[in-house]
Design a protein around this motif. Structure first.
Motif, PDB file in Angstrom:
ATOM      1  N   GLN A   3       0.805  -1.223   0.000  1.00  0.00           N
ATOM      2  CA  GLN A   3       0.000   0.000   0.000  1.00  0.00           C
ATOM      3  C   GLN A   3       0.840   1.276   0.000  1.00  0.00           C
ATOM      4  O   GLN A   3       0.302   2.386  -0.021  1.00  0.00           O
ATOM      5  N   LEU A   4       2.169   1.119  -0.002  1.00  0.00           N
ATOM      6  CA  LEU A   4       3.048   2.287  -0.061  1.00  0.00           C
ATOM      7  C   LEU A   4       3.333   2.660  -1.511  1.00  0.00           C
ATOM      8  O   LEU A   4       3.435   1.786  -2.374  1.00  0.00           O
ATOM      9  N   PRO A   5       3.467   3.943  -1.800  1.00  0.00           N
ATOM     10  CA  PRO A   5       3.804   4.344  -3.174  1.00  0.00           C
ATOM     11  C   PRO A   5       5.213   3.906  -3.536  1.00  0.00           C
ATOM     12  O   PRO A   5       6.067   3.719  -2.658  1.00  0.00           O
ATOM     13  N   THR A   6       5.452   3.756  -4.824  1.00  0.00           N
ATOM     14  CA  THR A   6       6.771   3.330  -5.293  1.00  0.00           C
ATOM     15  C   THR A   6       7.872   4.232  -4.760  1.00  0.00           C
ATOM     16  O   THR A   6       8.967   3.760  -4.414  1.00  0.00           O
ATOM     17  N   ALA A   7       7.591   5.512  -4.652  1.00  0.00           N
ATOM     18  CA  ALA A   7       8.597   6.464  -4.177  1.00  0.00           C
ATOM     19  C   ALA A   7       9.013   6.204  -2.735  1.00  0.00           C
ATOM     20  O   ALA A   7      10.042   6.712  -2.280  1.00  0.00           O
ATOM     21  N   SER A   8       8.247   5.395  -2.016  1.00  0.00           N
ATOM     22  CA  SER A   8       8.576   5.074  -0.622  1.00  0.00           C
ATOM     23  C   SER A   8       9.242   3.713  -0.477  1.00  0.00           C
ATOM     24  O   SER A   8       9.600   3.317   0.641  1.00  0.00           O
ATOM     25  N   THR A   9       9.414   2.999  -1.595  1.00  0.00           N
ATOM     26  CA  THR A   9       9.971   1.644  -1.516  1.00  0.00           C
ATOM     27  C   THR A   9      10.936   1.344  -2.666  1.00  0.00           C
ATOM     28  O   THR A   9      11.131   0.184  -3.029  1.00  0.00           O
ATOM     29  N   ASN A  10      11.552   2.381  -3.228  1.00  0.00           N
ATOM     30  CA  ASN A  10      12.386   2.141  -4.415  1.00  0.00           C
ATOM     31  C   ASN A  10      13.887   2.263  -4.162  1.00  0.00           C
ATOM     32  O   ASN A  10      14.672   2.328  -5.106  1.00  0.00           O
ATOM     33  N   THR A  11      14.282   2.292  -2.882  1.00  0.00           N
ATOM     34  CA  THR A  11      15.703   2.232  -2.542  1.00  0.00           C
ATOM     35  C   THR A  11      15.880   1.256  -1.387  1.00  0.00           C
ATOM     36  O   THR A  11      14.922   0.979  -0.638  1.00  0.00           O
ATOM     37  N   VAL A  23       4.209   6.423  10.260  1.00  0.00           N
ATOM     38  CA  VAL A  23       4.086   7.023   8.925  1.00  0.00           C
ATOM     39  C   VAL A  23       4.767   6.136   7.893  1.00  0.00           C
ATOM     40  O   VAL A  23       4.236   5.896   6.801  1.00  0.00           O
ATOM     41  N   THR A  24       5.950   5.627   8.235  1.00  0.00           N
ATOM     42  CA  THR A  24       6.686   4.731   7.341  1.00  0.00           C
ATOM     43  C   THR A  24       5.870   3.487   7.009  1.00  0.00           C
ATOM     44  O   THR A  24       5.952   2.962   5.892  1.00  0.00           O
ATOM     45  N   LEU A  25       5.059   3.026   7.948  1.00  0.00           N
ATOM     46  CA  LEU A  25       4.222   1.854   7.730  1.00  0.00           C
ATOM     47  C   LEU A  25       2.931   2.185   6.991  1.00  0.00           C
ATOM     48  O   LEU A  25       2.118   1.292   6.743  1.00  0.00           O
TER      49      LEU A  25
END
Length: 198
Positions: free
Chosen positions: A56-64, A98-100
């Protein structure tokens, strides 16, 4: 040597691509993807549950690697905090929530949610849906406090799910009014909230 380096880089980038693109309805990241992305702390036992947060997180929050590691660390902190012992309040920060994916959580909501989580078992909070449901119930408590409004007051089901005792259909209206009349500082922990409603 360059070919080996290039292959390793491709594997790393492909793994991050799988993780970052996951939405819950496409190819799910596997344990090897996290390993290839150099993320630590992921186990096969909790892989599916971790993926519910990633989904449910946007790609920008999980791409590194750093971002995915942050999600993983917050997830593991959540599981550790849920120790079925309300006497040991969990200590996830507002930023970790927030991270979750709980992007709108306030400091007061984070405080109350931490005390609720402590009394629960890990399997009660180890998916995004479960945590988000608790956060919504907490939000209704904090949103009602100090407002003198019962428009979005917590329901009997909400208060029971949060671990409060002594609330019944017969006294619910009185309990809701007590919460509305209290300041947020008097309901931002489960023990304080219990004192307000009893």
């Amino acid at each position: 040597l360059q070919a080996i380096v290039d292959a390793a880089a491709a594997t790393y980038n492909d793994a991050l691509g799988v993780i970052g693109a996951y939405t819950g309805s496409n190819t799910a990241p596997q344990l090897q993807d996290y390993l290839d992305a150099e993320v630590t702390g992921v186990t096969s036992a909790e892989l599916a549950q971790l993926n519910t947060f990633v989904a449910q997180l946007p790609t920008a929050s999980t791409n590194t690697t750093a971002l995915v590691q942050g999600v993983t660390d917050a997830f593991n902190a959540l599981l550790a905090a849920a120790d079925s012992n309300s006497a040991t309040a969990s200590s996830l920060s507002q930023a970790q929530f927030v991270t979750l994916g709980l992007t709108a959580i306030s400091p007061e909501e984070a405080s109350l949610l931490n005390t609720v989580i402590s009394g629960l078992a890990p399997n009660a909070v180890d998916t995004y849906a479960e945590l988000a449901a608790l956060a919504a119930q907490v939000s209704r408590v904090i949103g009602t406090a100090d407002s003198d409004s019962l428009v979005n007051a917590p329901s009997l089901a909400d208060l029971s799910a949060l671990g409060l005792s002594g609330v019944t259909a017969a006294n619910l209206a009185v309990v809701q009014q007590a919460i509305a009349s209290a300041t947020t500082g008097l309901v931002d922990s489960l023990s304080e909230l219990q004192s307000v409603v009893t």
